[in-house]
Motif scaffolding. Structure first.
Motif, PDB file in Angstrom:
ATOM      1  N   THR A  35      -1.452  -3.413  -0.030  1.00  0.00           N
ATOM      2  CA  THR A  35      -0.647  -3.314  -1.251  1.00  0.00           C
ATOM      3  C   THR A  35      -1.262  -4.149  -2.371  1.00  0.00           C
ATOM      4  OG1 THR A  35       1.350  -2.996   0.074  1.00  0.00           O
ATOM      5  CG2 THR A  35       1.657  -3.644  -2.217  1.00  0.00           C
ATOM      6  N   GLU A  36      -1.719  -5.359  -2.024  1.00  0.00           N
ATOM      7  CA  GLU A  36      -2.366  -6.204  -3.026  1.00  0.00           C
ATOM      8  C   GLU A  36      -3.648  -5.552  -3.551  1.00  0.00           C
ATOM      9  OE1 GLU A  36      -1.441  -9.062  -4.507  1.00  0.00           O
ATOM     10  OE2 GLU A  36       0.491  -8.707  -3.528  1.00  0.00           O
ATOM     11  N   ARG A  94      -3.132  -3.028  -6.240  1.00  0.00           N
ATOM     12  CA  ARG A  94      -2.778  -3.574  -7.558  1.00  0.00           C
ATOM     13  C   ARG A  94      -3.996  -4.008  -8.370  1.00  0.00           C
ATOM     14  NH1 ARG A  94       2.232  -7.504  -5.605  1.00  0.00           N
ATOM     15  NH2 ARG A  94       3.774  -5.842  -5.237  1.00  0.00           N
ATOM     16  N   GLN A 153      -8.394   3.721  -3.050  1.00  0.00           N
ATOM     17  CA  GLN A 153      -6.941   3.770  -3.098  1.00  0.00           C
ATOM     18  C   GLN A 153      -6.386   4.610  -1.960  1.00  0.00           C
ATOM     19  OE1 GLN A 153      -5.947   5.204  -6.999  1.00  0.00           O
ATOM     20  NE2 GLN A 153      -5.997   3.172  -7.944  1.00  0.00           N
TER      21      GLN A 153
END
Length: 361
Positions: free
Chosen positions: A160-161, A164, A173
């Motif tokens: 998740t980090e 970002r 991704q």
């Protein structure tokens, strides 16, 4: 408690020990003798008594003071102390209980009473030991569950980090999204297995059985786990012949069994090897599912216990092993009226086999 209960007799008169030894001769106890209160305290670590028979009237250190000192030590607080005394006044007996004694026997000793009170105190000690073992198992289980949950959760958080970060390519991704999905599936699988295991163990689960094509169910499990196998460069193969009659199973429960067996095989199989799932139908009307890997295998000793809770077959560094998956598999398959077994794969590895009635109840 020891396999052979240990009794510590504390009395300054050796003849009194002889009497107790005679009365308890056929009870299967390990009898130990201390001729003074201080010697008894000094020998606690060596003898590790399950019950203490303690005389009150002793020189230097009397029985009540010995009792207080033993009960003041946390380690020995749970060991029952039976005070052996010639005192009969209620005030004297109250003093014995206030000092920490758990029971008392009046002199002269009656053999039947001695045996009965000793057995009673040993039952209490056994109940305490069983409770401590259960609490230790639960503590170990919590540590293992936390460890098992932490690995996929860490993967979710890190991925998740990464998503970002600015400038991350669409290919990276997509890879991170796939890692999150895999980790999420692992978390869901573990949680579902724990919940189902608890229901099966409590007897509160009622199987909702329906007819299903066994080959299709196995193939669905293979398809869902291919991404996890690919992370170890494993080939997940299926040999599922057509034409088999439907089996009757609780689909979510049986699917969880397949997921556990395949996940274990993936976990222990060497990189760039293969995991194989096969089905077969017997003339007797039963179906067999086999999951085969080429991992470290299971020793002959562990084969006797591998389906017990918290039993770990082979410890592998960096591999999450909670010891609940196979216990769940056994309970689930037996609830279907079937059997699960483990055997060696030649030349190396393990084969888990499910023998399942076509019309399971």
């Amino acid at each position: 408690m020891n396999a052979q209960p240990s009794i510590l007799v504390v009395d300054d008169e050796p003849n009194n020990f002889d009497v107790i030894e005679t009365f308890l001769h056929n009870e299967g106890y390990e009898l130990n003798y201390a001729s003074s209160g201080q010697k008894a305290i000094d020998r606690l670590d060596t003898v590790q008594p399950d019950v203490i028979l303690l005389d009150v009237m002793m020189p230097d250190l009397d029985g009540l003071e010995v009792c207080r000192r033993i009960k003041a030590q946390v380690r020995w607080q749970v060991v029952p102390i039976i005070v052996v005394t010639a005192l009969t006044a209620k005030e004297d007996l109250a003093r014995c209980l206030a000092a920490g004694a758990d029971d008392f026997i009046s002199k002269p000793i009656n053999g039947m009473e001695l045996r009965a009170r000793t057995r009673s105190m040993l039952r209490i000690k056994q109940q305490y030991d069983d409770l401590q073992s259960l609490l230790q198992v639960r503590e170990d289980m919590v540590h293992m569950i936390v460890h098992d949950l932490r690995n996929p959760l860490t993967s979710v958080l890190l991925s998740t980090e990464m998503l970002r970060l600015p400038g991350l390519s669409s290919e990276k991704q997509q890879k991170k999204v796939e890692q999150i999905a895999i980790a999420g599936s692992q978390l869901q699988s573990l949680i579902d297995s724990l919940l189902l295991l608890a229901k099966l163990e409590s007897g509160k689960m009622t199987l909702n059985c329906t007819e299903i094509d066994l080959a299709q169910l196995c193939m669905a499990a293979v398809t869902d786990l291919e991404a996890i196998a690919a992370q170890k460069q494993l080939r997940l193969l299926a040999q599922l012949p057509d034409g088999g009659e439907p089996v009757t199973v609780d689909v979510p429960v049986f699917r969880r069994v397949l997921d556990n067996l395949l996940s274990n095989a993936i976990k222990f199989a060497p990189r760039k090897s293969q995991v194989l799932i096969t089905t077969d139908y017997l003339e007797s009307g039963e179906a067999i599912v086999r999951v085969t890997d080429s991992g470290p295998g299971v020793s002959e000793v562990l084969k006797q216990h591998i389906f017990e809770r918290y039993e770990i077959g082979t410890l592998i560094n960096g591999t999450s092993q909670i010891g609940l998956g196979l216990a769940f598999c056994k309970m689930a398959i037996e609830a279907h009226g079937g059997q699960i077994t483990v055997e060696d794969n030649q030349p190396q590895g393990t084969v888990f086999s499910i023998l399942l009635p076509r019309l399971a109840t």
